[in-house]
Design a protein around this motif. Structure first.
Motif, short mmCIF file in Angstrom:
data_model
loop_
_atom_site.label_atom_id
_atom_site.label_comp_id
_atom_site.label_asym_id
_atom_site.label_seq_id
_atom_site.Cartn_x
_atom_site.Cartn_y
_atom_site.Cartn_z
N LYS A 10 2.55 -3.65 -11.21
CA LYS A 10 1.92 -2.78 -12.08
C LYS A 10 0.95 -2.05 -11.40
O LYS A 10 0.53 -1.11 -12.13
N VAL A 11 0.45 -2.43 -10.32
CA VAL A 11 -0.53 -1.64 -9.96
C VAL A 11 -0.33 -0.56 -8.90
O VAL A 11 0.23 -0.66 -8.09
N ASP A 12 -0.74 0.39 -9.24
CA ASP A 12 -0.39 2.16 -8.45
C ASP A 12 -1.35 2.05 -7.36
O ASP A 12 -2.45 2.18 -7.46
N ARG A 13 -0.83 1.82 -6.04
CA ARG A 13 -1.59 1.90 -4.80
C ARG A 13 -1.30 3.07 -4.21
O ARG A 13 -1.95 3.28 -3.04
N ARG A 14 -0.80 4.06 -4.79
CA ARG A 14 -0.65 5.56 -4.31
C ARG A 14 -1.77 6.14 -4.36
O ARG A 14 -2.73 6.07 -5.34
N SER A 15 -2.20 7.13 -3.34
CA SER A 15 -3.52 8.04 -3.50
C SER A 15 -3.21 9.51 -3.77
O SER A 15 -2.26 9.76 -3.54
N PHE A 16 -4.02 10.01 -4.69
CA PHE A 16 -3.87 11.48 -5.19
C PHE A 16 -3.97 12.21 -3.55
O PHE A 16 -3.51 13.38 -3.54
N MET A 17 -4.63 11.68 -2.69
CA MET A 17 -4.71 12.26 -1.35
C MET A 17 -3.41 12.31 -0.36
O MET A 17 -3.73 12.77 0.76
N TYR A 34 -9.15 17.91 -12.43
CA TYR A 34 -9.22 17.51 -11.11
C TYR A 34 -8.54 15.79 -11.12
O TYR A 34 -8.43 15.22 -12.09
N GLU A 35 -7.91 15.64 -10.11
CA GLU A 35 -7.35 14.45 -9.63
C GLU A 35 -7.57 14.37 -8.19
O GLU A 35 -7.23 15.05 -7.40
N GLY A 36 -8.06 13.12 -7.81
CA GLY A 36 -8.37 12.93 -6.36
C GLY A 36 -9.32 11.93 -6.29
O GLY A 36 -9.87 11.32 -7.09
N TYR A 37 -9.84 11.93 -4.87
CA TYR A 37 -10.88 11.37 -4.34
C TYR A 37 -12.29 11.53 -5.07
O TYR A 37 -12.59 12.60 -5.37
N VAL A 38 -13.06 10.59 -5.25
CA VAL A 38 -14.48 10.59 -5.96
C VAL A 38 -15.52 10.21 -4.86
O VAL A 38 -15.39 9.06 -4.34
N ASP A 39 -16.64 10.84 -4.56
CA ASP A 39 -17.69 10.70 -3.82
C ASP A 39 -18.49 9.53 -4.77
O ASP A 39 -19.47 10.15 -5.12
N PHE A 99 0.71 -1.25 -0.02
CA PHE A 99 -0.05 -0.20 -0.03
C PHE A 99 0.71 1.22 -0.12
O PHE A 99 1.97 1.34 0.52
N ASN A 100 0.26 2.26 -0.56
CA ASN A 100 0.75 3.67 -0.73
C ASN A 100 1.99 3.37 -1.49
O ASN A 100 3.23 4.52 -1.37
N GLN A 101 2.34 2.62 -2.61
CA GLN A 101 3.30 2.47 -3.56
C GLN A 101 2.79 1.77 -4.71
O GLN A 101 1.87 1.32 -4.77
N VAL A 102 3.91 1.82 -5.42
CA VAL A 102 3.51 0.97 -6.92
C VAL A 102 3.78 -0.66 -6.49
O VAL A 102 5.10 -0.70 -6.01
N PRO A 106 -6.70 2.56 -3.24
CA PRO A 106 -7.41 3.29 -4.19
C PRO A 106 -7.67 2.62 -5.49
O PRO A 106 -7.04 1.62 -5.79
N ASN A 107 -9.10 3.13 -6.35
CA ASN A 107 -9.27 2.42 -7.55
C ASN A 107 -9.12 3.48 -8.52
O ASN A 107 -9.77 4.55 -8.31
N HIS A 108 -8.15 3.49 -9.41
CA HIS A 108 -7.93 4.71 -10.24
C HIS A 108 -8.79 4.57 -11.58
O HIS A 108 -8.81 3.42 -12.03
N ALA A 109 -9.19 5.84 -11.85
CA ALA A 109 -10.15 5.90 -13.14
C ALA A 109 -9.77 6.95 -13.68
O ALA A 109 -8.68 7.89 -13.42
N ALA A 110 -10.15 7.24 -15.07
CA ALA A 110 -10.02 8.53 -15.72
C ALA A 110 -11.34 8.84 -16.51
O ALA A 110 -12.01 8.06 -17.15
#
Length: 290
Positions: free
Chosen positions: A84-91, A216-221, A78-81, A121-125
């Motif tokens: 291949k899965v990026d588990r870092r948070s924009f927060m 924006y980049e970050g947490y989504v409600d 967690f909190n790192q790559v 974190p689950n990253h989307a675009a």
């Protein structure tokens, strides 16, 4: 280099992920534990807090998802790559409690992964494609003295809500590639088109997505968020100033969308998750009606 317009200002809404009804897609018996506004923060004592645990059967064992928490060899970076899965948070760095990530915004009333594939974190675009609303003669349409924007929206099949045509970032994938791919898959379906028309669409998407403004980049409600899994996104605006590009390409809903349409931007919109917040930022950037 284009600047990231207002991207550093967080959207900290935490309402849809605390809705006092059953979790999306879960049995009726799986409802969120009540989380009052003053009990959201993990730093506030809430000894009565006993959220149910739920992970959808659709997620468990899926090749695109993490292993289940019951696995004896469970060990994520967690909190790192992590591979291949990026588990870092924009927060920023989030807490890890008993070996599992903890939602950086606060309690949601349910734990587990819910409908999300990743712990943490689950990253989307989210590609926000816009143009000016115009009359038949090509004049910009005004509302309260400001020009009206339109954006490409898809209607989600799972809940019928209208949304920006975004999607998940694949492990190791660059966000720019995700933005192009998701817009093409959800709003510019090529399944029934000739090879010539498919190539035309590919060139159109490539040219449009060469330039964009990060909104924006970050947490989504997101209503799928839990105490241990949550959505984060990168939202970029790709604006067709003249409107000429879309005169040559028709919108077509892909497999993941029930419908696709141009929707007027304004405070009257009702959209999925935090998407209204993103469109508000685009309107401010473009000096458009909202």
């Amino acid at each position: 280099m284009r600047r990231a317009f207002m991207a550093a200002v967080p959207i900290v809404s935490h309402f849809k992920c605390r809705a006092p009804n059953k979790y999306p897609g879960a049995p009726k018996t799986v409802a969120r534990f009540p989380v009052p506004n003053d009990k959201i923060s993990w730093d506030v004592d809430y000894s009565e807090y006993k959220p149910p645990s739920y992970t959808s059967q659709h997620v468990i064992g899926a090749p695109w998802a993490d292993r289940d928490v019951e696995s004896s060899d469970l060990c994520f970076k967690f909190n790192q790559v992590d591979g291949k899965v990026d588990r870092r948070s924009f927060m920023g760095s989030y807490r890890v409690v008993d070996g599992i990530a903890r939602n950086p915004i606060g309690r949601t009333g349910i734990c587990g992964r819910g409908l999300l594939g990743r712990w943490g974190p689950n990253h989307a675009a989210d590609p926000i494609v816009t143009r000016w609303k115009r009359t038949a003669s090509g004049e910009k349409i005004l509302k309260e003295g400001k020009p009206v924007l339109q954006f490409v929206a898809i209607q989600r099949k799972d809940n019928g809500e209208w949304a920006i045509p975004g999607g998940m970032v694949d492990p190791g994938e660059d966000v720019s590639a995700t933005l192009k791919r998701e817009f093409g898959e959800e709003a510019l379906s090529c399944l029934e088109l000739s090879a010539e028309d498919q190539e035309k669409i590919k060139k159109f998407v490539y040219n449009l997505f060469e330039h964009g403004e990060k909104m924006y980049e970050g947490y989504v409600d997101d209503p799928r968020n839990t105490d241990n899994s949550w959505m984060e996104t990168v939202a970029k605006n790709f604006h067709d100033e003249t409107g000429d590009a879309f005169n040559r390409v028709n919108l077509r809903a892909g497999d993941d969308a029930a419908s696709v349409s141009w929707i007027d931007v304004g405070h009257e919109m009702k959209l999925y998750a935090s998407h209204c917040d993103f469109l508000s930022r685009v309107a401010t950037l473009r000096k458009a009606y909202y």
